[in-house]
Design an enzyme around this catalytic site. Structure first.
Site: not given
Ligand code: GLA
Length: 350
Positions: A136, A229, A133, A36, A180
């Protein structure tokens, strides 16, 4: 394909004059098992595609107009694919937030010199929005696959994922890594995906038989997550700047070994040192995890997931009370190998 029930009737109603769409496209969301905040540090990740997805029903349209209906929002829009750089719709109004994802993909594909044609499309998603999850990324990948299917050109799937990431970073304006879009585009049933975010090499890793991935949603949605972030991205960059005074060869935290980190960590200010420590150790955890999965050592893999959560909570500081409670509840259950927050954190899922 588990196409949402309303999708085809809606297409027939809005665009088909009663007839069916030429294409139905599906792109899944993802859950990250371990690794992560490592993707923007040129590190390793181990995501898996999930059984929630974005679905588009679409046909080509002769004019260069993308007419889109977002069924879940009950909203429609249209924009000229040839004028996406202006970020306005067909009547000159600024694009709504949800439109910027498909429009960004149309922009990024054209930046690569690929022609993007008009479409009539209805879409719907079963990936919860803002839950970590990758709802986008799933929208981006689905539209990229749609335009690829309709275009007279080819694009390999990794370049397609990278084009979607470019849309997210340069058009939507979010500094995210490639994990992602990569995971949505490459997902494989029964497998996690071991991905090297620097070399773009990847391998499917078979999930142990008899083991289930359970995704639990805290329902905490944090808008604040985006600025935090970007703050983490900047802290990692600062650690590389400072460490490279002692380790001239490094380009990213991925290049820092645990031994070198132990030697030079004292040159970093406290907060930056903790961020960097998480990344250095998390990269090592991914490499070990893949080995454990390959030899069927699910217990060690689960323990690494637990360690990853502790590190995200205490060193990287991207967890929240609800995620900690969810993870602790999971870890206390018989039969749970390991639990951790997944995705960017600050809310979302375990
Ligand atoms: C978000 C970003 C990804 C990745 C994760 C954290 O999902 O979009 O690129 O950085 O956070 O691992």
């Amino acid at each position: 394909m588990n196409i949402p029930e309303r999708l085809l009737p809606a297409f027939r109603k809005y665009y088909g004059a009663g007839s069916d769409p030429a294409l139905v496209i599906r792109a899944p969301g993802r859950v990250n098992l371990i690794g992560e905040h490592t993707d923007y540090n040129d590190g390793y990740v181990l995501p898996a595609a999930i059984d929630r997805a974005v679905y588009i029903a679409a046909s080509r349209c002769v004019s260069p107009l993308a007419s889109l209906t977002a069924l879940d929002l009950g909203e429609g829009t249209s924009f000229r694919v040839t004028e996406v750089a202006k970020k306005v719709d067909a009547v000159g109004r600024p694009l709504k937030d949800w439109v910027r994802y498909p429009a960004g993909v149309a922009w990024a594909l054209q930046e690569r010199g690929l022609s993007v044609g008009g479409v009539d499309a209805v879409f719907s998603s079963t990936v919860p929005v803002g839950a970590g999850l990758s709802s986008s990324a799933a929208v981006e990948v689905a539209f990229a696959v749609l335009w690829r299917a309709l275009g007279a050109w080819e694009l390999d799937t990794m370049t397609l994922a990278r084009t979607c990431q470019r849309a997210e970073v340069e058009y939507v304006g979010v500094n995210s890594g490639l994990m992602d879009q990569f995971a949505s585009a490459h997902g494989r049933a029964g497998h996690a995906l071991f991905f090297d975010c620097r070399t773009f090499e990847w391998q499917p890793v078979l999930l142990p038989p008899g083991v289930a991935i359970v995704v639990a949603d805290t329902k905490v949605r944090r808008q604040l997550g985006r600025s935090k972030y970007n703050e983490r991205v900047a802290e990692c960059a600062e650690s590389v700047r400072r460490l490279s005074e002692h380790l001239p060869g490094i380009r990213a935290l991925r290049d820092v070994s645990s031994a070198d980190f132990a030697k030079y960590a004292r040159y970093l200010p406290d907060v930056v040192r903790r961020r960097a420590q998480h990344i250095v150790e998390e990269c090592a955890r991914v490499l070990k995890s893949v080995e454990w999965l390959r030899v069927g050592d699910t217990a060690s893999f689960g323990a690494a997931m637990n360690d990853s959560h502790t590190s995200l909570r205490d060193l990287y500081e991207v967890s929240c009370p609800e995620l900690n409670a969810m993870v602790e509840a999971a870890q206390s259950l018989d039969g749970c190998y390991g639990a951790r927050l997944t995705g960017a954190g600050f809310g979302g899922c375990a």
